[in-house]
Every structure is written in structure tokens, then in C-alpha cells.
Motif scaffolding. Structure first.
Motif, PDB file in Angstrom:
ATOM      1  N   VAL A  39      47.716 136.444  17.434  1.00  0.00           N
ATOM      2  CA  VAL A  39      46.375 136.526  18.039  1.00  0.00           C
ATOM      3  C   VAL A  39      46.153 135.331  18.963  1.00  0.00           C
ATOM      4  N   ASP A  40      46.482 134.124  18.474  1.00  0.00           N
ATOM      5  CA  ASP A  40      46.300 132.922  19.292  1.00  0.00           C
ATOM      6  C   ASP A  40      47.182 132.948  20.527  1.00  0.00           C
ATOM      7  N   LEU A  41      48.424 133.410  20.352  1.00  0.00           N
ATOM      8  CA  LEU A  41      49.362 133.494  21.475  1.00  0.00           C
ATOM      9  C   LEU A  41      48.833 134.433  22.561  1.00  0.00           C
ATOM     10  N   TYR A  42      48.394 135.629  22.142  1.00  0.00           N
ATOM     11  CA  TYR A  42      47.918 136.607  23.115  1.00  0.00           C
ATOM     12  C   TYR A  42      46.648 136.129  23.810  1.00  0.00           C
ATOM     13  N   MET A  43      45.774 135.432  23.041  1.00  0.00           N
ATOM     14  CA  MET A  43      44.533 134.948  23.643  1.00  0.00           C
ATOM     15  C   MET A  43      44.822 133.867  24.685  1.00  0.00           C
ATOM     16  N   ASN A  44      45.783 132.990  24.377  1.00  0.00           N
ATOM     17  CA  ASN A  44      46.074 131.882  25.292  1.00  0.00           C
ATOM     18  C   ASN A  44      46.913 132.315  26.479  1.00  0.00           C
ATOM     19  N   VAL A  45      47.940 133.125  26.229  1.00  0.00           N
ATOM     20  CA  VAL A  45      48.847 133.526  27.297  1.00  0.00           C
ATOM     21  C   VAL A  45      48.239 134.631  28.148  1.00  0.00           C
ATOM     22  N   GLY A  46      47.642 135.649  27.476  1.00  0.00           N
ATOM     23  CA  GLY A  46      47.153 136.813  28.221  1.00  0.00           C
ATOM     24  C   GLY A  46      45.726 136.657  28.706  1.00  0.00           C
ATOM     25  N   GLN A  47      45.019 135.579  28.273  1.00  0.00           N
ATOM     26  CA  GLN A  47      43.617 135.394  28.646  1.00  0.00           C
ATOM     27  C   GLN A  47      42.787 136.631  28.312  1.00  0.00           C
ATOM     28  N   ILE A  48      42.955 137.160  27.079  1.00  0.00           N
ATOM     29  CA  ILE A  48      42.172 138.326  26.674  1.00  0.00           C
ATOM     30  C   ILE A  48      41.256 137.935  25.526  1.00  0.00           C
ATOM     31  N   SER A  49      40.298 138.817  25.250  1.00  0.00           N
ATOM     32  CA  SER A  49      39.312 138.514  24.209  1.00  0.00           C
ATOM     33  C   SER A  49      39.962 138.586  22.831  1.00  0.00           C
TER      34      SER A  49
END
Lengths: 117, 146
Positions: free
Chosen positions: B41-51
Motif C-alpha cells: 500500500v505504501d509503495l503504490y501510494m508513493n510510487v504511483g501517487q494514488i489515493s
């Protein structure tokens, strides 16, 4: 970083409870997962599971109890705007991700790979 | 041999001492799945800039993808039997149960085999999840107004 510890502890304790039930009763994994889904739905009835998700992060989301929580959560969200019919229209609104992903990947990989005897 | 003596003997050799080991393994592996979920979750939020909600959905899809793939590759059955509740309580268990039923009945055909049996093991989770959510949903709706 505390969220990682909380995730670890929550998911670990839920699995620990599942394992204790498995080892000390005659229930099978199928019984336990069904029971846990029902418990998740029950906990969300009083918004307790929302608190778990907010506090324990992904640890509370990955457990199968979260499936019951998402079922009733979607149903109640629709019910609050559409009335009782919302229980039908909203039931799968939040669990769609998990069910659809499972069906699609299970089917594709079953077609590609051979069962191991 | 006396009955009591025999009982004592069977108790000694029954897998009682493994229960503690099983419980510890289930706790550690289950907790590890929780950590992996949070890390994704943290990876996707930081890398993908998604909610966060999008990242959570993507994390679920990732875990399900890996569980289905590992099951189809054949080694996940072994993992699940060793980790016990540590792997069948998280969403990986649902994906594993679904994929292994589908694989098991593959040779009976696309419809009568895979189609009829894909939810053979995991169907009860959906069934009782929906029944429980419906019953509790009605209770909540009627007594607490939604």
C-alpha cells in the motif's frame, strides 16, 4: 512505521486464533474462513471493523474477516441512500475487486498451468 | 496393557506439542502477510501517487495475483499446509482455494470441470459472507436506521 507493527500484530493474532481453532476443534479451514467472514460482517455492524482498518492498516484488510466487513459496508452504504433495496445493489460494491481478481487470475492460471498430481 | 496406561501413551505421542509450533508459525506468517500488504500500500501510494483506497485495492489484486500464480505453479499447497491459518486466513487463502479447485477439476472440462467447481472450496466464504452481511445489514438498517 508503527503501522507496520500494528499490521503485523493484527494479522498475526487473527491467524493465531484461526490456527488455535483448527488445532483444538474438528473444524476445517472452510468452516473457519466462513466463520471469520461472518464475524467480520458482525463487527462492521457496529462500525468496529472500520476502527480496526483505520488503526491497524493493511493488517486488517488482508484478513478474510475484511471480506465480511466490505460486504456489509457496501450494502449499508447503498441502503442509506436507496433504502432496503440498497442491501441488494450494494452488497458486492466493495468486494468486487477481490472476487473479480480471484476469478480472473484463477481462471487464466488454470488454463496455462497443469495440475500437479 | 491397562487402559489408563494406553491412554497415557497415546497422549504422549499425539501431536500435542506441535500445536504451539503451529500457533507460532501461523502468527508469524499471518503477521508477515499483514506487513507485506502494508508495504505494498505504501509503495503504490508513493510510487504511483494514488489515493489510499486505490492503493489498497491494488494491494489486494497483487496478493491475489501472486497467490493464484504460486498455487498454479504448484508450490503454494506446500506453503499453506505448513503455515496453516497464517496463509488460509488472509486473502491468499481465498485465492488459493479457488485456484486449486479450478486446477483439480480442469481435466473434466471448461464448463463441467472448471466452471462447476471453481468455487467448490471458497464458495462457502461468499455464501455465508453474503448471508451474514444481509442479516446484520437488515438488523442495522431496521434498528439503527442504516
Amino acid at each position: 512505521m508503527m503501522i507496520y507493527l500494528y499490521s503485523f500484530l493484527f494479522a498475526g493474532i487473527v491467524c493465531l486464533i484461526g490456527q488455535l481453532i483448527l488445532d483444538n476443534t474438528k473444524l476445517l479451514p472452510g468452516h473457519i474462513t466462513s466463520l471469520f467472514v461472518a464475524i467480520g460482517a458482525a463487527l462492521d455492524t457496529f462500525a468496529i471493523y472500520d476502527f480496526f482498518v483505520d488503526t491497524f492498516g493493511a493488517g486488517a484488510v488482508v484478513c478474510i474477516t475484511s471480506f465480511g466487513h466490505l460486504l456489509i459496508h457496501g450494502a449499508l452504504a447503498k441502503a442509506s441512500s436507496d433504502g432496503l433495496l440498497g442491501l441488494f445493489t450494494g452488497m458486492f460494491s466493495l468486494t468486487a475487486t477481490g472476487i473479480t481478481a480471484t476469478i480472473i487470475f484463477a481462471f487464466i492460471f488454470t488454463l496455462i498451468f497443469k495440475p500437479r498430481d | 496393557m491397562e487402559k489408563k496406561e494406553y491412554q497415557k501413551l497415546t497422549e504422549k505421542y499425539s501431536p500435542k506439542e506441535n500445536k504451539l509450533k503451529n500457533a507460532i508459525i501461523a502468527f508469524l506468517i499471518g503477521g508477515l502477510v499483514g506487513i507485506i500488504g502494508q508495504a505494498l500500500v505504501d509503495l503504490y501510494m508513493n510510487v504511483g501517487q494514488i489515493s489510499q483506497s486505490e492503493a489498497t485495492s491494488l494491494m489486494m489484486v497483487t496478493l491475489i495475483f501472486l497467490s493464484c500464480l504460486f498455487t498454479a505453479l504448484g508450490f503454494f499447497d506446500n506453503w499453506v499446509s505448513k503455515a496453516g491459518a497464517g496463509l488460509f486466513i488472509p486473502i491468499s487463502g481465498f485465492a488459493h482455494a479457488t485456484t486449486s479447485s479450478a486446477l483439480e477439476y480442469k481435466r473434466e472440462g471448461l464448463v463441467m470441470g472448471i466452471g462447476s467447481n471453481i468455487f467448490k472450496l471458497s464458495g462457502s466464504v461468499i455464501l455465508y459472507g453474503v448471508i451474514a452481511a444481509y442479516v446484520f445489514g437488515i438488523i442495522r438498517f431496521v434498528f439503527f436506521g442504516g
